[in-house]
Motif scaffolding. Structure first.
Motif, PDB file in Angstrom:
ATOM      1  N   VAL A 220       0.843  -1.197   0.000  1.00  0.00           N
ATOM      2  CA  VAL A 220       0.000   0.000   0.000  1.00  0.00           C
ATOM      3  C   VAL A 220       0.878   1.246   0.000  1.00  0.00           C
ATOM      4  CG1 VAL A 220      -1.825   1.260   1.203  1.00  0.00           C
ATOM      5  CG2 VAL A 220      -1.796  -1.245   1.264  1.00  0.00           C
TER       6      VAL A 220
ATOM      7  N   LEU B 265       1.043   4.904   0.687  1.00  0.00           N
ATOM      8  CA  LEU B 265       0.374   5.973   1.419  1.00  0.00           C
ATOM      9  C   LEU B 265       0.806   7.295   0.787  1.00  0.00           C
ATOM     10  CD1 LEU B 265       0.677   4.793   5.128  1.00  0.00           C
ATOM     11  CD2 LEU B 265      -1.153   4.372   3.477  1.00  0.00           C
TER      12      LEU B 265
ATOM     13  N   LEU C  26      -2.048  -0.984  -4.118  1.00  0.00           N
ATOM     14  CA  LEU C  26      -3.131  -0.125  -3.651  1.00  0.00           C
ATOM     15  C   LEU C  26      -2.538   1.226  -3.285  1.00  0.00           C
ATOM     16  CD1 LEU C  26      -6.114   0.140  -2.606  1.00  0.00           C
ATOM     17  CD2 LEU C  26      -5.275  -0.741  -0.415  1.00  0.00           C
TER      18      LEU C  26
ATOM     19  N   VAL D 175      -3.524   4.802  -1.221  1.00  0.00           N
ATOM     20  CA  VAL D 175      -4.470   5.451  -0.312  1.00  0.00           C
ATOM     21  C   VAL D 175      -3.891   6.803   0.072  1.00  0.00           C
ATOM     22  CG1 VAL D 175      -5.607   5.329   1.945  1.00  0.00           C
ATOM     23  CG2 VAL D 175      -5.306   3.247   0.599  1.00  0.00           C
ATOM     24  N   SER D 176      -4.664   7.866  -0.139  1.00  0.00           N
ATOM     25  CA  SER D 176      -4.232   9.204   0.276  1.00  0.00           C
ATOM     26  C   SER D 176      -4.448   9.355   1.774  1.00  0.00           C
ATOM     27  CB  SER D 176      -5.027  10.276  -0.464  1.00  0.00           C
ATOM     28  OG  SER D 176      -4.703  11.550   0.067  1.00  0.00           O
ATOM     29  N   THR D 177      -3.464   9.947   2.435  1.00  0.00           N
ATOM     30  CA  THR D 177      -3.571  10.189   3.877  1.00  0.00           C
ATOM     31  C   THR D 177      -3.882  11.650   4.178  1.00  0.00           C
ATOM     32  OG1 THR D 177      -1.208  10.623   4.186  1.00  0.00           O
ATOM     33  CG2 THR D 177      -1.929   8.318   4.333  1.00  0.00           C
TER      34      THR D 177
ATOM     35  N   VAL E 111      -7.274   6.092   7.806  1.00  0.00           N
ATOM     36  CA  VAL E 111      -6.449   5.496   6.752  1.00  0.00           C
ATOM     37  C   VAL E 111      -6.481   3.973   6.892  1.00  0.00           C
ATOM     38  CG1 VAL E 111      -4.120   5.287   5.783  1.00  0.00           C
ATOM     39  CG2 VAL E 111      -4.943   7.517   6.569  1.00  0.00           C
TER      40      VAL E 111
ATOM     41  N   ARG F 148      -9.719   2.629   5.628  1.00  0.00           N
ATOM     42  CA  ARG F 148      -9.773   2.639   4.155  1.00  0.00           C
ATOM     43  C   ARG F 148      -8.957   1.498   3.561  1.00  0.00           C
ATOM     44  NH1 ARG F 148      -9.823   9.027   2.344  1.00  0.00           N
ATOM     45  NH2 ARG F 148     -11.701   9.527   3.505  1.00  0.00           N
ATOM     46  N   ILE F 149      -7.790   1.248   4.133  1.00  0.00           N
ATOM     47  CA  ILE F 149      -6.959   0.136   3.645  1.00  0.00           C
ATOM     48  C   ILE F 149      -7.696  -1.177   3.847  1.00  0.00           C
ATOM     49  CG2 ILE F 149      -4.849  -1.192   4.084  1.00  0.00           C
ATOM     50  CD1 ILE F 149      -3.513   1.544   4.788  1.00  0.00           C
TER      51      ILE F 149
ATOM     52  N   ALA G 156     -10.496  -1.469   1.313  1.00  0.00           N
ATOM     53  CA  ALA G 156      -9.991  -1.687  -0.048  1.00  0.00           C
ATOM     54  C   ALA G 156      -9.477  -3.114  -0.222  1.00  0.00           C
ATOM     55  CB  ALA G 156      -8.902  -0.676  -0.374  1.00  0.00           C
TER      56      ALA G 156
END
Length: 184
Positions: A105, A107, A152, A154-156, A164, A167-168, A171
């Protein structure tokens, strides 16, 4: 069979890798591990001191070895140092980890949100001089690698580490239900 992390977190300084690793580990009742801490234990000194006293090439060697070991020893949540993904062998090992069903992931974070987290006044050897400009330069150089090795993104920006982590988790669950195995 050797252990493998449930998820590997990558990203620039200030993206929240260590904090999000702890949040995810707490949600999943797993251990969190940070390869920068592994390097410090091995070297017997801080990352900043390794840079100053031994140089960046030595730090990158120690960092690669820490990542290699953690990918086979650790079965929790793994946070990598910001530049760890730049090592070609680390990229290969992350690709093999992903091929075996692992989740990497990225970030993602903007400079605006990274700045207060990083505390540009702290000892960060790669951010000497003009830390904001240097951070942006590092991010511009590293973004293609982060995106290539990640499964993946994911914006933090503007959310808490717990958000966060949520969301992870969502997802990864979505990937599994879509027929893509992510994590374990």
């Amino acid at each position: 069979m050797s252990a493998r992390p449930r998820v590997v977190l990558i990203g620039p300084p200030g993206s929240g890798k260590s904090t999000v690793a702890l949040a995810l580990a707490g949600r999943w009742q797993l251990a969190a591990r940070d390869t920068d801490a592994d390097v410090e234990r091995t070297a017997g000194k801080s990352v900043a001191d390794v840079f100053v006293e031994d140089g960046e090439p030595r730090f990158r060697e120690l960092e690669h070895e820490a990542v290699r070991r953690a990918l086979v020893e650790h079965d929790g949540v793994l946070a990598l140092g910001g530049g760890a993904v730049l090592h070609p062998l680390t990229q290969e090992e992350l690709a093999a980890y992903r091929s075996a069903g692992g989740a990497v992931v990225f970030l993602d974070v903007s400079l605006r949100h990274a700045a207060p987290r990083v505390g540009f006044n702290q000892a960060r050897p790669l951010l000497l001089g003009n830390p904001r400009a240097r951070w942006q330069q590092l991010m511009d150089e590293r973004r293609p690698v982060y995106e290539r090795v990640a499964s993946l993104v994911v914006s933090t920006d503007g959310i808490t580490p717990a958000q966060v982590a949520e969301r992870i988790e969502e997802a990864l669950a979505d990937q599994r239900t879509d027929g893509h195995e992510a994590g374990r």
